[in-house]
Scaffold this motif. Sequence first.
Motif, mmCIF file in Angstrom:
data_model
loop_
_atom_site.group_PDB
_atom_site.id
_atom_site.type_symbol
_atom_site.label_atom_id
_atom_site.label_comp_id
_atom_site.label_asym_id
_atom_site.label_seq_id
_atom_site.Cartn_x
_atom_site.Cartn_y
_atom_site.Cartn_z
ATOM 1 N N GLY A 171 0.819 -1.216 0.000
ATOM 2 C CA GLY A 171 0.000 0.000 0.000
ATOM 3 C C GLY A 171 0.845 1.253 0.000
ATOM 4 N N ALA A 172 1.910 1.262 0.793
ATOM 5 C CA ALA A 172 2.810 2.417 0.811
ATOM 6 C C ALA A 172 3.473 2.596 -0.548
ATOM 7 C CB ALA A 172 3.858 2.239 1.900
ATOM 8 N N GLN A 173 3.823 1.496 -1.177
ATOM 9 C CA GLN A 173 4.428 1.574 -2.510
ATOM 10 C C GLN A 173 3.420 2.117 -3.528
ATOM 11 O OE1 GLN A 173 5.808 -2.440 -3.144
ATOM 12 N NE2 GLN A 173 7.283 -2.301 -1.472
ATOM 13 N N ILE A 174 2.166 1.760 -3.378
ATOM 14 C CA ILE A 174 1.122 2.281 -4.267
ATOM 15 C C ILE A 174 0.966 3.781 -4.076
ATOM 16 C CG2 ILE A 174 -1.367 2.272 -4.750
ATOM 17 C CD1 ILE A 174 -1.309 -0.759 -4.019
ATOM 18 N N VAL A 175 0.920 4.219 -2.827
ATOM 19 C CA VAL A 175 0.759 5.651 -2.543
ATOM 20 C C VAL A 175 1.906 6.451 -3.168
ATOM 21 C CG1 VAL A 175 0.737 7.373 -0.696
ATOM 22 C CG2 VAL A 175 -0.672 5.331 -0.503
ATOM 23 N N LEU A 176 3.109 5.887 -3.179
ATOM 24 C CA LEU A 176 4.238 6.567 -3.813
ATOM 25 C C LEU A 176 4.001 6.810 -5.299
ATOM 26 C CD1 LEU A 176 7.313 4.724 -2.227
ATOM 27 C CD2 LEU A 176 6.572 7.081 -1.816
ATOM 28 N N GLN A 177 3.207 5.963 -5.931
ATOM 29 C CA GLN A 177 2.948 6.097 -7.369
ATOM 30 C C GLN A 177 1.854 7.117 -7.675
ATOM 31 O OE1 GLN A 177 5.320 4.364 -8.895
ATOM 32 N NE2 GLN A 177 5.698 3.637 -6.817
ATOM 33 N N LEU A 178 1.116 7.534 -6.673
ATOM 34 C CA LEU A 178 -0.064 8.375 -6.900
ATOM 35 C C LEU A 178 0.192 9.848 -6.628
ATOM 36 C CD1 LEU A 178 -2.781 6.034 -5.349
ATOM 37 C CD2 LEU A 178 -2.313 6.441 -7.765
ATOM 38 N N GLU A 179 1.242 10.405 -7.232
ATOM 39 C CA GLU A 179 1.453 11.845 -7.077
ATOM 40 C C GLU A 179 0.418 12.630 -7.874
ATOM 41 O OE1 GLU A 179 4.139 10.524 -10.418
ATOM 42 O OE2 GLU A 179 4.314 10.068 -8.301
ATOM 43 N N ARG A 180 -0.260 11.950 -8.782
ATOM 44 C CA ARG A 180 -1.407 12.504 -9.516
ATOM 45 C C ARG A 180 -2.426 11.377 -9.657
ATOM 46 N NH1 ARG A 180 -1.339 10.748 -14.788
ATOM 47 N NH2 ARG A 180 0.624 9.894 -15.508
ATOM 48 N N PRO A 181 -3.677 11.697 -9.913
ATOM 49 C CA PRO A 181 -4.686 10.647 -10.074
ATOM 50 C C PRO A 181 -4.338 9.703 -11.233
ATOM 51 C CG PRO A 181 -5.740 12.768 -9.763
ATOM 52 C CD PRO A 181 -4.275 13.039 -9.945
ATOM 53 N N LEU A 182 -4.514 8.404 -11.000
ATOM 54 C CA LEU A 182 -4.242 7.382 -12.006
ATOM 55 C C LEU A 182 -5.383 6.382 -12.037
ATOM 56 C CD1 LEU A 182 -0.545 6.456 -11.071
ATOM 57 C CD2 LEU A 182 -1.266 7.906 -12.957
ATOM 58 N N THR A 183 -5.539 5.724 -13.181
ATOM 59 C CA THR A 183 -6.479 4.612 -13.252
ATOM 60 C C THR A 183 -5.853 3.430 -12.508
ATOM 61 O OG1 THR A 183 -5.564 3.697 -15.281
ATOM 62 C CG2 THR A 183 -7.322 5.357 -15.521
ATOM 63 N N VAL A 184 -6.659 2.426 -12.228
ATOM 64 C CA VAL A 184 -6.145 1.232 -11.558
ATOM 65 C C VAL A 184 -5.065 0.579 -12.424
ATOM 66 C CG1 VAL A 184 -6.751 -1.071 -10.722
ATOM 67 C CG2 VAL A 184 -8.261 0.867 -10.236
ATOM 68 N N SER A 185 -5.303 0.493 -13.716
ATOM 69 C CA SER A 185 -4.325 -0.115 -14.629
ATOM 70 C C SER A 185 -3.019 0.664 -14.657
ATOM 71 C CB SER A 185 -4.894 -0.190 -16.051
ATOM 72 O OG SER A 185 -6.023 -1.000 -16.088
ATOM 73 N N GLN A 186 -3.099 1.981 -14.671
ATOM 74 C CA GLN A 186 -1.883 2.803 -14.653
ATOM 75 C C GLN A 186 -1.121 2.620 -13.346
ATOM 76 O OE1 GLN A 186 -3.817 6.570 -15.286
ATOM 77 N NE2 GLN A 186 -3.182 6.670 -17.438
ATOM 78 N N VAL B 237 -5.127 10.026 -3.797
ATOM 79 C CA VAL B 237 -4.763 9.972 -2.382
ATOM 80 C C VAL B 237 -5.567 11.035 -1.664
ATOM 81 C CG1 VAL B 237 -2.895 10.268 -0.715
ATOM 82 C CG2 VAL B 237 -2.457 9.100 -2.870
ATOM 83 N N VAL B 238 -6.256 10.625 -0.614
ATOM 84 C CA VAL B 238 -7.105 11.531 0.153
ATOM 85 C C VAL B 238 -6.348 12.086 1.342
ATOM 86 C CG1 VAL B 238 -9.196 11.675 1.555
ATOM 87 C CG2 VAL B 238 -9.181 10.310 -0.521
ATOM 88 N N ARG B 239 -5.653 11.202 2.028
ATOM 89 C CA ARG B 239 -5.029 11.563 3.290
ATOM 90 C C ARG B 239 -3.525 11.477 3.162
ATOM 91 N NH1 ARG B 239 -7.005 8.066 8.056
ATOM 92 N NH2 ARG B 239 -5.274 8.300 9.440
ATOM 93 N N THR B 240 -2.864 12.614 3.258
ATOM 94 C CA THR B 240 -1.409 12.623 3.164
ATOM 95 C C THR B 240 -0.750 13.120 4.443
ATOM 96 O OG1 THR B 240 -1.439 14.833 2.202
ATOM 97 C CG2 THR B 240 -1.422 12.968 0.671
ATOM 98 N N ASP B 241 -1.547 13.568 5.405
ATOM 99 C CA ASP B 241 -0.965 14.066 6.646
ATOM 100 C C ASP B 241 -0.535 12.908 7.539
ATOM 101 O OD1 ASP B 241 -3.631 13.412 6.862
ATOM 102 O OD2 ASP B 241 -4.003 14.744 8.537
ATOM 103 N N HIS B 242 0.299 13.207 8.490
ATOM 104 C CA HIS B 242 0.806 12.194 9.411
ATOM 105 C C HIS B 242 -0.251 11.808 10.428
ATOM 106 C CE1 HIS B 242 4.834 12.494 7.815
ATOM 107 N NE2 HIS B 242 4.690 13.810 7.830
#
Length: 89
Positions: free
Chosen positions: A18-33, A78-83
């Motif tokens: 999940g953390a690795q996925i969040v790293l990929q989502l600096e912008r909105p992406l489709t599930v496939s992307q 990504v909705v929540r980026t705060d600590h």
Amino acid sequence: MITPTKGIAPDRALLAVGAQIVLQLERPLTVSQAWARLREWRQVNGHPAPLSFGWFVLALDALYSLGVLELDEDLLTVVRTDHAAPALR
């Protein structure tokens, strides 16, 4: 499964994926992307353990359940980026 165990390597635990996925989502992406970017990122960063699409979806489910990401108009964001804990002053 969610955290590393005897049978689940640390880089395959759902929270790690999940953390690795969040790293990929600096912008909105489709599930496939997001899936394609995650596979590429894992290869470049030396995570040789195989990761199935099913496991990727379980990690997305965990992130959604935790309120970290949303699926809006077929885009993951990504909705929540705060600590989790606010900084003490």
